[in-house]
Motif scaffolding. Sequence first.
Motif, PDB file in Angstrom:
ATOM      1  N   ILE A 180       0.865  -1.178   0.000  1.00  0.00           N
ATOM      2  CA  ILE A 180       0.000   0.000   0.000  1.00  0.00           C
ATOM      3  C   ILE A 180       0.901   1.227   0.000  1.00  0.00           C
ATOM      4  O   ILE A 180       1.978   1.227   0.596  1.00  0.00           O
ATOM      5  CB  ILE A 180      -0.963   0.013   1.206  1.00  0.00           C
ATOM      6  N   HIS A 181       0.474   2.269  -0.690  1.00  0.00           N
ATOM      7  CA  HIS A 181       1.311   3.442  -0.904  1.00  0.00           C
ATOM      8  C   HIS A 181       0.569   4.706  -0.476  1.00  0.00           C
ATOM      9  O   HIS A 181      -0.638   4.824  -0.640  1.00  0.00           O
ATOM     10  CB  HIS A 181       1.693   3.572  -2.378  1.00  0.00           C
ATOM     11  N   SER A 182       1.373   5.664   0.038  1.00  0.00           N
ATOM     12  CA  SER A 182       0.817   6.966   0.390  1.00  0.00           C
ATOM     13  C   SER A 182       1.947   7.990   0.412  1.00  0.00           C
ATOM     14  O   SER A 182       2.939   7.800   1.123  1.00  0.00           O
ATOM     15  CB  SER A 182       0.132   6.926   1.758  1.00  0.00           C
ATOM     16  N   ARG A 186       5.831   3.422   1.308  1.00  0.00           N
ATOM     17  CA  ARG A 186       5.194   2.117   1.089  1.00  0.00           C
ATOM     18  C   ARG A 186       5.159   1.336   2.390  1.00  0.00           C
ATOM     19  O   ARG A 186       6.150   1.266   3.110  1.00  0.00           O
ATOM     20  CB  ARG A 186       5.957   1.309   0.026  1.00  0.00           C
ATOM     21  N   CYS A 207       2.855   4.105   9.764  1.00  0.00           N
ATOM     22  CA  CYS A 207       2.860   4.228   8.301  1.00  0.00           C
ATOM     23  C   CYS A 207       2.262   5.549   7.823  1.00  0.00           C
ATOM     24  O   CYS A 207       2.600   6.032   6.737  1.00  0.00           O
ATOM     25  CB  CYS A 207       2.095   3.070   7.674  1.00  0.00           C
ATOM     26  N   TRP A 214      -4.556   6.239   0.494  1.00  0.00           N
ATOM     27  CA  TRP A 214      -3.726   5.072   0.194  1.00  0.00           C
ATOM     28  C   TRP A 214      -4.145   4.432  -1.117  1.00  0.00           C
ATOM     29  O   TRP A 214      -5.324   4.427  -1.475  1.00  0.00           O
ATOM     30  CB  TRP A 214      -3.827   4.058   1.341  1.00  0.00           C
TER      31      TRP A 214
END
Length: 361
Positions: A180-182, A186, A207, A214
């Motif tokens: 998951i990315h934001s 990652r 995170c 996300w």
Amino acid sequence: MKHRRINRRKTVVAGGAVAALVIAGITFQSANASDSTEQLSVKTLTAPAAGTLALSLKADLGASEAGTYYDAATKALVVNVVSEDAAQAVREAGAKPRIVENTLAELTGARQTLTEKATIPGTSWATDPVSNKVVVTADRTVSNAELATLQKVVKGLGGKAELKRSAGEFKPFASGGDAIHSGGGRCSLGFNVVKDGEPHFITAGHCGEAGSEWSTSAGGPAIGSMVDSQFPGNDFALVKYSGDTPHPSEVNLYNGSAQAITKAGDATVGMQVQRSGSTTQVHDGEVTGLDATVNYGNGDIVEGLIQTSVCAEPGDSGGSLFAGDTAIGLTSGGSGNCSSGGETFFQPVTEALSTFGAEIG
């Protein structure tokens, strides 16, 4: 409550934990006979079932219970106790009693002393029921002066604590299984959950912050927004799905298959577990300690973590720790990597679910 020091002899079972204690004054032969008789009544249990029995006995025994662990070699629950009456109650419940010196109250007191006198970045401590001590670990960033302070405090605790060194550096694994990315960072998705009838997922609190969006790829369309994030102190976060993103209750095994997750459970020392993360994929290991306190530095101290021998690396944060179909934890941080090994700490899933009012699904 203080107890007389008991002289004892340990027998080690290959592939398992310390298996027996022989109380001074009993011959070796009679002790073996007693163990054989006792073993007949010991239930063969899975690790999750052992954890359930452990919770029940803890409630029944109160202060007489001094920790539990799962002996994977014999598939039995071992219960530390400080009296023969408690030992008999353990036998009747189908677990294996073990007379120990330190009560849980004494070990809790030792932890409090460490908090007051040895709060040093790069350290951790966790209650280890196998050694019946608080195991204190100092990573490679701890200076000689800080190590001397730590050694003095641990020495003052006598037989209630022991000190170890780690060649790595304790840190959150920032930067479940799927990625998951934001905002260019990652992490890994932990578990899909349901809150108020709506689909969400949980991951590590370090995170991101509440309000962050996300996606499943760097720069990709958002699949959800973080509605709550707790770090330090705890290390868990909740993301609410948006749109029609699939959200099966399973963990990616990175071999073309997935492990269905049907429930959440508590960790037990000795439990065999697996971790899935987007950097190093799937690795396994064993739960080695509970209620761990980890000082990541910069004031980031997290309490109540699960300590394991499972490896992890940056990007695995928030990923799933599980045992079969049972969700156990969310990857927080640790030292080392999947080449050299090390310690990894996990936020218990049951605490996150309780805090958020969510359930696996």
